[in-house]
Scaffold this active site. Structure first.
Site, PDB file in Angstrom:
ATOM      1  N   SER A  87       0.661  -1.312  -0.033  1.00 55.61           N
ATOM      2  CA  SER A  87      -0.044   0.029  -0.071  1.00 55.61           C
ATOM      3  C   SER A  87       0.935   1.381  -0.116  1.00 55.61           C
ATOM      4  O   SER A  87       1.547   1.386  -0.779  1.00 55.61           O
ATOM      5  CB  SER A  87      -1.000  -0.116   1.233  1.00 55.61           C
ATOM      6  N   ASP A 125      -5.968  -3.648  -2.094  1.00 56.20           N
ATOM      7  CA  ASP A 125      -5.064  -3.530  -1.215  1.00 56.20           C
ATOM      8  C   ASP A 125      -4.142  -4.318  -0.560  1.00 56.20           C
ATOM      9  O   ASP A 125      -4.569  -5.525  -0.304  1.00 56.20           O
ATOM     10  CB  ASP A 125      -5.771  -2.750   0.096  1.00 56.20           C
TER      11      ASP A 125
END
Length: 290
Positions: free
Chosen positions: A41, A169
């Protein structure tokens, strides 16, 4: 560089990952250039900056030049808007899901190249294969789509499609991916900026707070399991729990309140290096005695 080699894993955590900048600066001041980097991320984005050759100061100056000016953030968000009505309506009306690929295109520094092959340090980027129910790791091909997939926080950003996979993610499966580089260097550094639900500012959490807080707890459970299996040589956890995942505009206070991790990392590096040297010296003496 003589001495042990270093690898570093930058964890996910949204705006909390701005604290990673201090880590890059500390490594610069120590004269340490990692031989391997992994990131999830926001950690993947910071890792890409470092892997592209940006110094910690370069990254900090760039981040402050944008996030410290509301007008600049607004202008770049406007630049990342859908190009056509058809694009905006693609897959149905999704008013709560921004296109992370367009946003990164508007916000990433020019120093970050288009492909992994152009990086100066090997980088591994994580994402979550949503329908494949597994971790996806990228280390070649297109870099920008990999970074977008890794940062595609559910309910905030649209998933990214790459290689016929729907990706979200990277922190969902691997919040701090130090295990991906554990054999690539002598000393592995892991930076955990996931944080945990905090009562510092809100005692009655909203539905959104609960959703993000539950995700934090899940990620911390994953991290704890990995630490029990095989911990990194150095683990740094900046005090970032009070900040929310999208608190990027609070860069000034977040950076000020996490600056102490620079000295913490330097002490930890010194401790680990001295321990390795001591063990090596003891081993040599043992061989001579034998």
């Amino acid at each position: 560089m003589t001495g042990p080699t270093f690898g570093i894993a930058f964890g996910g955590g949204g705006a909390r990952g701005l604290a990673h900048i201090h880590i890059v600066e500390a490594l610069d001041e120590l004269g340490i250039k990692p031989v391997a980097i992994a990131g999830s991320s926001i950690g993947a984005i910071m890792g890409a900056g470092m892997a592209s050759g940006m110094s910690g100061k370069d990254i900090e100056d760039y981040a402050r030049s944008i996030l410290g000016r509301r007008a600049e953030v607004a202008a770049r968000m406007w630049r990342s808007r859908p190009g056509t009505i058809a694009e905006a309506m693609q897959g149905g009306i999704r008013v709560s899901q921004f296109n992370i690929e367009r946003i990164l295109k508007a916000f990433l520094p020019e120093a970050i190249p288009e492909t992994f092959a152009e990086l100066k340090i090997p980088l591994k980027v994580t994402a979550t294969d949503y329908f494949g129910h597994k971790l996806a790791v990228f280390d070649d091909g297109d870099l920008h789509s990999a970074l977008a997939a890794s940062a595609a926080i559910p309910a905030v950003f649209r998933p990214v499609t790459r290689d016929d996979r729907v990706l979200i993610d990277g922190g969902i499966y691997n919040p701090v991916p130090f295990d991906l580089i554990e054999r690539a260097a002598d000393i592995i550094i892991a930076i955990d900026v996931v944080g945990a639900p905090s009562e510092a500012e809100r005692k009655h959490p909203t539905t959104v707070d609960l959703m993000y807080g539950a995700t934090q707890l899940m990620m911390q459970s994953i991290i704890a399991h990995k630490l029990n299996q095989r911990p990194p040589d150095i683990l740094i956890r900046p005090p970032v729990s009070k900040y929310r995942v999208l608190d990027f505009m609070k860069i000034d206070t977040l950076m000020a309140e996490t600056e102490e991790i620079k000295d913490e990392l330097k002490r930890e590096v010194e401790r680990v290096v001295e321990a390795r040297e001591g063990a090596a010296t003891k081993g040599k003496r043992g061989k001579k005695a034998g």
